[in-house]
Scaffold this motif. Structure first.
Motif, short mmCIF file in Angstrom:
data_model
loop_
_atom_site.label_atom_id
_atom_site.label_comp_id
_atom_site.label_asym_id
_atom_site.label_seq_id
_atom_site.Cartn_x
_atom_site.Cartn_y
_atom_site.Cartn_z
N UNK A 205 0.78 -1.23 0.00
CA UNK A 205 0.00 0.00 0.00
C UNK A 205 0.81 1.28 0.00
N UNK A 206 2.13 1.18 0.02
CA UNK A 206 2.98 2.38 0.05
C UNK A 206 3.72 2.54 -1.28
N UNK A 207 4.05 3.79 -1.58
CA UNK A 207 4.89 4.07 -2.74
C UNK A 207 6.35 4.27 -2.35
N UNK A 208 6.57 4.88 -1.18
CA UNK A 208 7.93 5.25 -0.76
C UNK A 208 8.21 4.72 0.64
N UNK A 209 9.34 4.04 0.78
CA UNK A 209 9.80 3.51 2.07
C UNK A 209 11.15 4.12 2.41
N UNK A 235 12.50 2.73 -2.52
CA UNK A 235 13.06 2.55 -1.19
C UNK A 235 14.37 3.31 -1.04
N UNK A 236 14.54 3.93 0.13
CA UNK A 236 15.77 4.63 0.50
C UNK A 236 16.26 4.00 1.80
N UNK A 334 15.70 2.36 -6.13
CA UNK A 334 16.32 2.43 -4.81
C UNK A 334 17.34 3.56 -4.73
N UNK A 335 17.63 3.95 -3.49
CA UNK A 335 18.67 4.94 -3.21
C UNK A 335 19.37 4.52 -1.93
N UNK A 336 20.69 4.36 -2.01
CA UNK A 336 21.49 3.96 -0.85
C UNK A 336 22.31 5.16 -0.39
#
Length: 453
Positions: A205-209, A235-236, A334-336
């Motif tokens: 249910x989420x777009x961004x974590x 995700x970040x 993703x972003x690390x």
């Protein structure tokens, strides 16, 4: 705990016994933390004790609690879907180490302005009880992961040594509230999701974590993050992700449990620091509001990275080593981050970091159903055929409020719940523009519904 009881909640003492109380952002984060837990497993949350008067603990005395405080605190809780508020207490404590504190009236029985204001709010809520009972918080598109395993790493905290990383109290809490604070002015709902629940039930249910301070993690949590991205989520994750598993065993590669493949990078060298800078090297869709050369503060670690697969270096540390990597995995992105940017924002309020966090919303395509002028907070609840909007002025000065509220009703009627008066507005497409000057710590509570219903 929320999963095993009917109504979960907490006590709230924003000015318990300290010289400076919680600001609206810190108080809001605690309320949204409670909301996230309670509405995940039940149908509301309660405040078992809600402060009404100045606090005393031995010789420590808080700053005064004002009628404006009670206005702000009460409507903030109701705006997040609280279904029960128990105010502590009507009569002050008259003995013990809290003697004289925490009362809504004076010790001699005189009624305070605080009591009158709180009584007025109670009358408004009571006369519209069904509206509040049936209304629910909107579904959030953004989630911040709460991971209590992070407390298990490091043991007793030493005082920081000159030149070493800061190891002081609150690093976990400040990491979890940093992104929330940076996005507070965006007036979007944000959920806190528990790492154990994620491991058991996944992320839906989420777009961004956003996963802050992820230094200890279970394999189940890591796999759930991977599935979330693979299925199209954004995700970040911050430095040294899954460094330790739930038993305290170190991962052979950091990030652990295969997250290096998900985020397109792994750690090469980690250096302890008090402060560091991540310098943007090139434009990237993951950081749309930042230009090359922008400097983002980090804290605790400088984790140099090596990219893998589709990973691309987005920012570097001052020594040139890669500090941030963007990648794709399955249908998601993703972003690390090679340091702790949530912690850094909570403690520095850096403007570039605020742009970084706001840009993540654009990157992930997050809806912004409301907008407001500077210094104004807007929260809302959704009921059957109506919405309740809470326009809040957290400042201790009069502030003009200009808000734009998304509305799907063809012919909406706006009513001030406190006065009962109809409120005029300007229609701007699917948004309603409203204006009012709010008194210090004032609230404007609006009901919007279809005309004739």
């Amino acid at each position: 705990m929320a999963r095993v009881i009917q109504y979960w909640g907490l006590s709230s003492y924003p000015k318990h016994s300290t010289p400076v109380g919680l600001d609206p952002v810190s108080h809001g984060a605690r309320l949204d933390f409670a909301r996230s837990a309670a509405y995940r497993f039940s149908d509301g949350f309660v405040l078992g004790e809600f402060q009404t008067g100045f606090g005393t603990v031995g010789l420590r005395v808080s700053v005064p609690v004002t009628s404006g405080d009670l206005t702000q605190w009460t409507w903030s809780a109701l705006a997040r879907g609280a279904k029960g508020l128990n105010f502590y207490a009507f009569y002050p404590m008259n003995s013990g180490y809290e003697s004289g504190g925490f009362g809504l009236i004076h010790l001699d029985g005189r009624i305070t302005e605080r009591a009158e204001v709180l009584g007025s709010i109670a009358k408004t809520v009571g006369s519209h009880g069904e509206l509040f009972l049936k209304a629910r918080p909107p579904k959030a598109q953004v989630a911040i992961m709460y991971n209590p395993l992070a407390y298990m790493v490091g043991g007793p905290r030493r005082l920081p040594l000159p030149g070493a990383q800061d190891e002081y109290d609150g690093v976990e809490r400040d990491s979890w509230t940093g992104m929330y604070r940076a996005l507070f002015s965006q007036n979007i709902p944000i959920d806190y999701i528990h790492a154990d629940d994620v491991a058991e039930n996944g992320i839906t249910g989420y777009k961004l974590l956003y996963v802050p301070y992820p230094i200890m993690m279970s394999e189940g949590t890591a796999k759930a993050i991977a599935r979330f991205v693979q299925e199209g989520g954004y995700a970040v994750i911050e430095a040294r992700a899954a460094w330790n598993d739930q038993r305290g065993y170190a991962a052979p590669t950091i990030p652990g449990f295969g997250l290096d493949q998900v985020f397109g990078a792994h750690e090469t060298v980690v250096t302890p620091v008090q402060r560091t800078s991540l310098i943007v090297k090139s434009k990237n869709p993951a950081i749309p509001m930042l230009a090359p050369g922008a400097r983002l503060p980090g804290m605790i670690y400088r984790e140099a990275l090596e990219t893998l697969g589709q990973g691309q270096v987005v920012a570097a540390f001052e020594d040139g080593s890669p500090a941030m990597a963007a990648s794709t995995y399955g249908k998601g992105k993703t972003l690390y981050l090679g340091s702790y940017l949530g912690l850094a924002y909570e403690r520095t309020k850096d403007a570039q970091l605020e742009h970084f966090f706001e840009g993540l919303l654009d990157w992930a395509g997050i809806d912004r159903p409301v907008s407001a002028s500077a210094g104004i907070e807007v929260r809302y609840l959704e009921g059957p055929g109506y919405t309740l909007h809470f326009v809040l002025n957290g400042a201790e000065k009069e502030t003009p409020a200009e808000v734009r509220l998304h509305c799907s009703f063809a012919a909406p009627v706006v009513r001030d719940l406190v006065t009962g008066e109809t409120v005029s507005y300007q229609q701007e497409g699917e948004r309603l523009a409203l204006r009012k000057s709010l008194p210090p710590q004032g609230a404007w509570v609006l009901e919007i519904r279809e005309r004739g219903r």
